[in-house]
Enzyme design. Structure first.
Site, PDB file in Angstrom:
ATOM      1  N   HIS A   1       0.901  -1.301  -0.086  1.00  0.00           N
ATOM      2  CA  HIS A   1       0.025  -0.148  -0.062  1.00  0.00           C
ATOM      3  C   HIS A   1       0.971   1.188   0.136  1.00  0.00           C
ATOM      4  O   HIS A   1       1.083   1.780   0.999  1.00  0.00           O
ATOM      5  CB  HIS A   1      -0.957  -0.068   1.307  1.00  0.00           C
ATOM      6  CG  HIS A   1      -2.125   0.880   1.133  1.00  0.00           C
ATOM      7  ND1 HIS A   1      -3.180   0.648   1.804  1.00  0.00           N
ATOM      8  CD2 HIS A   1      -1.924   2.149   0.847  1.00  0.00           C
ATOM      9  CE1 HIS A   1      -3.920   1.865   1.728  1.00  0.00           C
ATOM     10  NE2 HIS A   1      -3.159   2.689   0.939  1.00  0.00           N
TER      11      HIS A   1
ATOM     12  N   ARG B   1       2.283   8.825  -6.852  1.00  0.00           N
ATOM     13  CA  ARG B   1       1.575   9.933  -7.394  1.00  0.00           C
ATOM     14  C   ARG B   1       1.716   9.886  -9.026  1.00  0.00           C
ATOM     15  O   ARG B   1       1.601  10.779  -9.362  1.00  0.00           O
ATOM     16  CB  ARG B   1       2.147  11.120  -6.862  1.00  0.00           C
ATOM     17  CG  ARG B   1       2.063  10.907  -5.364  1.00  0.00           C
ATOM     18  CD  ARG B   1       0.794  10.913  -4.896  1.00  0.00           C
ATOM     19  NE  ARG B   1       0.499  11.240  -3.638  1.00  0.00           N
ATOM     20  CZ  ARG B   1      -0.679  10.819  -2.882  1.00  0.00           C
ATOM     21  NH1 ARG B   1      -1.441  10.504  -3.286  1.00  0.00           N
ATOM     22  NH2 ARG B   1      -0.704  11.270  -1.376  1.00  0.00           N
TER      23      ARG B   1
ATOM     24  N   ASN C   1      -4.978   5.928  -6.964  1.00  0.00           N
ATOM     25  CA  ASN C   1      -5.440   7.446  -7.038  1.00  0.00           C
ATOM     26  C   ASN C   1      -4.409   8.392  -7.489  1.00  0.00           C
ATOM     27  O   ASN C   1      -3.979   9.308  -6.777  1.00  0.00           O
ATOM     28  CB  ASN C   1      -6.014   7.856  -5.736  1.00  0.00           C
ATOM     29  CG  ASN C   1      -4.904   7.776  -4.478  1.00  0.00           C
ATOM     30  OD1 ASN C   1      -4.146   6.928  -4.714  1.00  0.00           O
ATOM     31  ND2 ASN C   1      -5.192   8.325  -3.485  1.00  0.00           N
TER      32      ASN C   1
ATOM     33  N   ASP D   1      -8.809   3.282  -3.372  1.00  0.00           N
ATOM     34  CA  ASP D   1      -8.124   3.970  -2.089  1.00  0.00           C
ATOM     35  C   ASP D   1      -8.348   5.523  -2.098  1.00  0.00           C
ATOM     36  O   ASP D   1      -7.876   6.106  -3.160  1.00  0.00           O
ATOM     37  CB  ASP D   1      -6.767   3.457  -1.975  1.00  0.00           C
ATOM     38  CG  ASP D   1      -6.259   3.848  -0.513  1.00  0.00           C
ATOM     39  OD1 ASP D   1      -6.903   3.094   0.488  1.00  0.00           O
ATOM     40  OD2 ASP D   1      -5.380   4.511  -0.401  1.00  0.00           O
TER      41      ASP D   1
ATOM     42  N   HIS E   1      -5.349  -0.133   6.158  1.00  0.00           N
ATOM     43  CA  HIS E   1      -5.201   0.602   7.347  1.00  0.00           C
ATOM     44  C   HIS E   1      -6.161   0.637   8.232  1.00  0.00           C
ATOM     45  O   HIS E   1      -6.976   1.580   8.570  1.00  0.00           O
ATOM     46  CB  HIS E   1      -4.904   2.072   7.044  1.00  0.00           C
ATOM     47  CG  HIS E   1      -5.768   2.675   5.740  1.00  0.00           C
ATOM     48  ND1 HIS E   1      -7.298   2.379   5.946  1.00  0.00           N
ATOM     49  CD2 HIS E   1      -5.370   3.090   4.572  1.00  0.00           C
ATOM     50  CE1 HIS E   1      -7.634   2.975   4.782  1.00  0.00           C
ATOM     51  NE2 HIS E   1      -6.670   3.334   3.965  1.00  0.00           N
TER      52      HIS E   1
ATOM     53  N   ASP F   1       1.155   2.825   3.844  1.00  0.00           N
ATOM     54  CA  ASP F   1       0.144   3.882   3.168  1.00  0.00           C
ATOM     55  C   ASP F   1       0.897   5.177   3.129  1.00  0.00           C
ATOM     56  O   ASP F   1       0.497   6.245   3.256  1.00  0.00           O
ATOM     57  CB  ASP F   1      -0.986   4.043   4.155  1.00  0.00           C
ATOM     58  CG  ASP F   1      -2.061   4.880   3.436  1.00  0.00           C
ATOM     59  OD1 ASP F   1      -1.853   5.004   2.340  1.00  0.00           O
ATOM     60  OD2 ASP F   1      -2.901   5.261   4.249  1.00  0.00           O
TER      61      ASP F   1
END
Length: 431
Positions: A70, A74, A104, A161, A241, A314
């Site tokens: 995870h 970017r 994302n 996510d 998470h 994360d």
């Protein structure tokens, strides 16, 4: 961080070897030949060949390279925050040789072409990078993406996510696809109608600080819904998470009922509590929020007994300008790759969790969740190795950061356990 090509023959001797697949720990030597595992023996045996380069690992732990399922790198769209290559450097510093990138981005990774783009670009990286595809087109929660074709191109899981799948019908359909496609579905577990414009965990400290709270049930209600849908569809669900004790209870019950569910916890949810937000440091602003000491302790216990399967960072880079906005306007997220092991070992060693089990939560178990090869010490395997000094105490600071972003609340924290060397894709990285 110094990068050197691996020699034809490299012997790592006097190693305190942890094999998380076999749950074994012993003193021994590892011989690498042409970047692959050639032989692993007890220390008493001499396995060095002529022209062998020697690395003395005396006092160090030698184990599998870590796997983070995870991270947010970017790219494409926000390369000012992170790229695949800069994210890989951060991973190497943290001992990670394999990561899964969330979709994302801008635009989202929601089609076969974008999956292929990540796969192709990742070839030049010094770690393995696996793309996770979006569940819905544009992450709008309305129409499913081309799931099967994306898997064929290299997608290893599906998630929106950062944005929960609020549409239960859509979540049902994607879970129905998960079993024949043999991939987990990862839903960001927050009910937006309960979260609303919340800034931190709802409780004593949110009241004291005058920040809008997010109740723990905003997570646990979504976790429960997704588990109910999992039971109905017989699919594969991974819960990211996990932050609340109430969510743990639902996951525990699902495992007792033998549902195909796994989950992860982040280093920051194991390390910090909502009391730490007294400084209004926006680097503490994450989703789901950092919660109470009681929740933190129960997360640690759930990890120790296997209700929570693994640890994932994360890793979520943001620019300085974004994080300098007022608390209510700053984006959620913190970087976490470089600080991960030092934070985890400090907290979990104090909680009396065995080092072999901790290593397993960073290596075997995340690879198991994703269906990756987990036996990295098998003869002929490409070397993915991390060498750790478990006793070194160090301060995490700006010089520890290889990410393009600096949004970490760990800056200034005294951590325990330092990554000294990472071996990945034929290279030797001295930290």
């Amino acid at each position: 961080m110094k990068k050197t090509p691996l020699p034809k023959l490299l012997l790592i001797k006097n190693a305190d070897i942890i094999d998380p697949v076999k749950s074994e720990r012993y003193m021994g030597s590892i011989l690498l030949k042409n970047g692959k595992i050639e032989k692993i023996e007890k220390i008493e045996k001499n396995i060095a060949l002529s022209d062998t380069n020697i690395l003395d690992a005396n006092g160090k732990i030698v184990t599998h390279g870590f796997c983070d399922l995870h991270v947010h790198f970017r790219e494409p769209g926000r390369e000012d925050k992170e790229t695949l290559l800069s994210g890989a450097k951060a991973a190497i510093f943290g001992g990670f040789t394999e990561v899964c990138t969330m979709p994302n981005t801008n635009p989202p990774i929601d089609n076969p072409e974008s999956i292929r783009l990540i796969v192709d670009k990742a070839k030049s990286s010094q770690i393995k990078i696996h793309p996770i595809g979006a569940i819905s087109i544009g992450q709008k929660g309305e129409k499913l993406t081309e799931l099967s074709t994306m898997v064929n191109e290299g997608a290893v899981a599906f998630s929106d996510d950062g944005i929960p799948v609020m549409n239960s019908g859509l979540m049902r359909r994607v879970l129905e696809y998960s079993l024949p496609l043999s991939v987990p579905i990862i839903n960001h577990a927050e009910d937006l109608d309960l979260k609303v414009n919340g800034q931190m965990h709802e409780g004593f400290w949110s009241t004291c600080l005058g920040l809008t709270g997010i109740p723990d049930i905003s997570e646990s209600i979504m976790v429960n819904r997704d588990i109910e849908l999992l039971d109905f569809t017989n699919g594969r669900l991974h819960i990211p998470h996990v932050s609340s004790a109430k969510s743990i209870e639902y996951i525990k019950k699902a495992k007792e009922n033998e549902l195909n569910v796994t989950s992860e916890v982040t280093p920051h949810h194991l390390y910090f509590t909502d009391e730490d937000l007294q400084t209004y440091n926006t680097n503490f602003k994450v989703a789901p929020p950092i919660r109470t000491e009681d929740n933190r302790k129960k997360l640690i216990q759930a990890l120790k007994i296997g209700i929570i399967d693994c640890i994932a960072t994360d890793h979520a880079p943001h620019t300085i300008q974004e994080k300098e906005e007022p608390f209510d306007l700053a984006p959620c997220g913190m970087i976490g790759l470089e600080s991960a092991f030092g934070a985890i070992w400090k907290v979990l060693s104090e909680a009396k969790m065995d080092l072999i089990d901790i290593i397993s939560c960073l290596t075997v178990k995340p690879r198991q969740v994703m269906g990756f090869d987990k036996d990295l010490f098998r003869r002929g395997s490409n070397a993915q190795i991390v060498i750790i000094d478990p006793n070194e105490e160090w301060e995490f600071n700006l010089s520890s950061i290889y990410s393009k972003s600096r949004n970490s609340p760990f800056i200034g924290q005294k951590l325990k356990g330092k990554i000294k060397t990472t071996i990945s894709k034929g290279f030797f990285f001295e930290i």
